[in-house]
Design a protein around this motif. Structure first.
Motif, PDB file in Angstrom:
ATOM      1  N   VAL A  91       0.883  -1.367   0.016  1.00 12.65           N
ATOM      2  CA  VAL A  91      -0.089   0.004  -0.070  1.00 12.65           C
ATOM      3  C   VAL A  91       0.813   1.117   0.145  1.00 12.65           C
ATOM      4  O   VAL A  91       1.927   1.379   0.818  1.00 12.65           O
ATOM      5  CB  VAL A  91      -0.786  -0.124   1.141  1.00 12.65           C
ATOM      6  CG1 VAL A  91      -1.873   1.183   1.317  1.00 12.65           C
ATOM      7  CG2 VAL A  91      -1.817  -1.359   1.156  1.00 12.65           C
ATOM      8  N   THR A  92       0.615   2.172  -0.804  1.00 10.95           N
ATOM      9  CA  THR A  92       1.303   3.317  -0.811  1.00 10.95           C
ATOM     10  C   THR A  92       0.409   4.652  -0.210  1.00 10.95           C
ATOM     11  O   THR A  92       1.198   5.721   0.015  1.00 10.95           O
ATOM     12  CB  THR A  92       1.796   3.773  -2.355  1.00 10.95           C
ATOM     13  OG1 THR A  92       0.780   3.775  -3.434  1.00 10.95           O
ATOM     14  CG2 THR A  92       2.850   2.741  -2.782  1.00 10.95           C
ATOM     15  N   LYS A  93      -0.801   4.397  -0.548  1.00  7.37           N
ATOM     16  CA  LYS A  93      -1.745   5.491   0.012  1.00  7.37           C
ATOM     17  C   LYS A  93      -3.138   5.105   0.127  1.00  7.37           C
ATOM     18  O   LYS A  93      -3.557   4.415  -0.762  1.00  7.37           O
ATOM     19  CB  LYS A  93      -1.658   6.938  -0.857  1.00  7.37           C
ATOM     20  CG  LYS A  93      -2.210   7.997  -0.221  1.00  7.37           C
ATOM     21  CD  LYS A  93      -2.243   8.906  -1.327  1.00  7.37           C
ATOM     22  CE  LYS A  93      -2.604  10.495  -0.725  1.00  7.37           C
ATOM     23  NZ  LYS A  93      -2.710  11.464  -1.511  1.00  7.37           N
ATOM     24  N   ILE A  94      -3.753   5.484   1.164  1.00  5.99           N
ATOM     25  CA  ILE A  94      -5.020   5.084   1.631  1.00  5.99           C
ATOM     26  C   ILE A  94      -5.843   6.223   1.541  1.00  5.99           C
ATOM     27  O   ILE A  94      -5.461   7.475   2.535  1.00  5.99           O
ATOM     28  CB  ILE A  94      -5.590   4.553   2.720  1.00  5.99           C
ATOM     29  CG1 ILE A  94      -4.687   2.872   2.530  1.00  5.99           C
ATOM     30  CG2 ILE A  94      -6.941   4.154   3.017  1.00  5.99           C
ATOM     31  CD1 ILE A  94      -4.964   2.110   3.902  1.00  5.99           C
ATOM     32  N   MET A  95      -6.883   6.546   0.604  1.00  7.91           N
ATOM     33  CA  MET A  95      -7.519   7.847   0.577  1.00  7.91           C
ATOM     34  C   MET A  95      -9.116   7.799   0.921  1.00  7.91           C
ATOM     35  O   MET A  95      -9.763   6.925   0.345  1.00  7.91           O
ATOM     36  CB  MET A  95      -7.625   8.453  -0.693  1.00  7.91           C
ATOM     37  CG  MET A  95      -6.054   9.007  -1.039  1.00  7.91           C
ATOM     38  SD  MET A  95      -5.913   9.191  -3.065  1.00  7.91           S
ATOM     39  CE  MET A  95      -5.914   7.647  -3.505  1.00  7.91           C
ATOM     40  N   ARG A  96      -9.677   8.145   2.006  1.00  8.11           N
ATOM     41  CA  ARG A  96     -10.902   8.334   2.446  1.00  8.11           C
ATOM     42  C   ARG A  96     -11.763   9.224   1.311  1.00  8.11           C
ATOM     43  O   ARG A  96     -11.183  10.112   0.905  1.00  8.11           O
ATOM     44  CB  ARG A  96     -11.259   8.552   3.823  1.00  8.11           C
ATOM     45  CG  ARG A  96     -10.200   7.732   4.748  1.00  8.11           C
ATOM     46  CD  ARG A  96     -11.055   6.447   5.029  1.00  8.11           C
ATOM     47  NE  ARG A  96     -10.262   5.336   5.643  1.00  8.11           N
ATOM     48  CZ  ARG A  96     -10.851   4.284   6.005  1.00  8.11           C
ATOM     49  NH1 ARG A  96     -11.993   4.123   5.810  1.00  8.11           N
ATOM     50  NH2 ARG A  96     -10.022   3.374   6.781  1.00  8.11           N
ATOM     51  N   ASN A  97     -13.013   9.335   1.516  1.00 12.39           N
ATOM     52  CA  ASN A  97     -13.668   9.922   0.646  1.00 12.39           C
ATOM     53  C   ASN A  97     -13.310  11.460   0.752  1.00 12.39           C
ATOM     54  O   ASN A  97     -13.346  12.212  -0.411  1.00 12.39           O
ATOM     55  CB  ASN A  97     -15.603   9.834   1.044  1.00 12.39           C
ATOM     56  CG  ASN A  97     -16.088   8.803   0.463  1.00 12.39           C
ATOM     57  OD1 ASN A  97     -15.157   7.832  -0.100  1.00 12.39           O
ATOM     58  ND2 ASN A  97     -17.244   8.284   1.220  1.00 12.39           N
ATOM     59  N   ASN A  98     -13.331  11.956   1.848  1.00 16.33           N
ATOM     60  CA  ASN A  98     -12.969  13.514   2.103  1.00 16.33           C
ATOM     61  C   ASN A  98     -11.502  13.729   1.727  1.00 16.33           C
ATOM     62  O   ASN A  98     -11.020  15.053   1.699  1.00 16.33           O
ATOM     63  CB  ASN A  98     -13.310  14.013   3.452  1.00 16.33           C
ATOM     64  CG  ASN A  98     -12.525  13.141   4.469  1.00 16.33           C
ATOM     65  OD1 ASN A  98     -11.909  12.066   3.970  1.00 16.33           O
ATOM     66  ND2 ASN A  98     -12.729  13.343   5.911  1.00 16.33           N
ATOM     67  N   GLU A  99     -10.839  12.772   1.285  1.00 12.67           N
ATOM     68  CA  GLU A  99      -9.126  13.145   0.860  1.00 12.67           C
ATOM     69  C   GLU A  99      -8.891  13.238  -0.475  1.00 12.67           C
ATOM     70  O   GLU A  99      -7.627  13.252  -0.722  1.00 12.67           O
ATOM     71  CB  GLU A  99      -8.530  12.214   1.699  1.00 12.67           C
ATOM     72  CG  GLU A  99      -8.423  12.277   3.199  1.00 12.67           C
ATOM     73  CD  GLU A  99      -7.689  11.033   3.811  1.00 12.67           C
ATOM     74  OE1 GLU A  99      -7.185  10.138   3.326  1.00 12.67           O
ATOM     75  OE2 GLU A  99      -7.688  11.074   5.192  1.00 12.67           O
TER      76      GLU A  99
END
Length: 100
Positions: A91-99
């Motif tokens: 995993v390099t990045k996790i983005m939530r809806n608001n990100e």
């Protein structure tokens, strides 16, 4: 008595709003190592084992995984990362809806 009822109503709306902000319907994950349809199948199989997951899509060109959760459900970043790492990817990045 009237003040207590008004306070309870305000508290209800505050906690309802705060809780709604925590539960997100979708997460986008940037994943290193996605190269083929087998990668997509492997991640699909891994995430479908989790009760919280409604649907998963893998975009090989973008190296992204889109995870849709069941109503009122979510997964922590730690569980998402562990699931992907256990499947053999990073995993390099996790983005939530608001990100996004």
């Amino acid at each position: 008595m009237k003040k207590i009822i008004i306070g309870m109503i305000i508290s209800f709306f505050f906690y309802s709003f705060a809780f709604a902000q925590v539960i997100e319907k979708e997460v986008t994950v940037k994943v290193k190592g996605l190269v083929c349809s087998f990668c997509a199948f492997s991640l699909d199989k891994s995430f479908k084992k989790l009760d919280e997951v409604e649907k998963i899509e893998v975009e090989l060109d973008k190296k992204e995984v889109y995870i849709d959760f069941k109503e009122g459900k979510s997964l922590s970043d730690e569980i998402i990362t562990k699931t992907i790492v256990d499947a053999g990817y990073n995993v390099t990045k996790i983005m939530r809806n608001n990100e996004k």
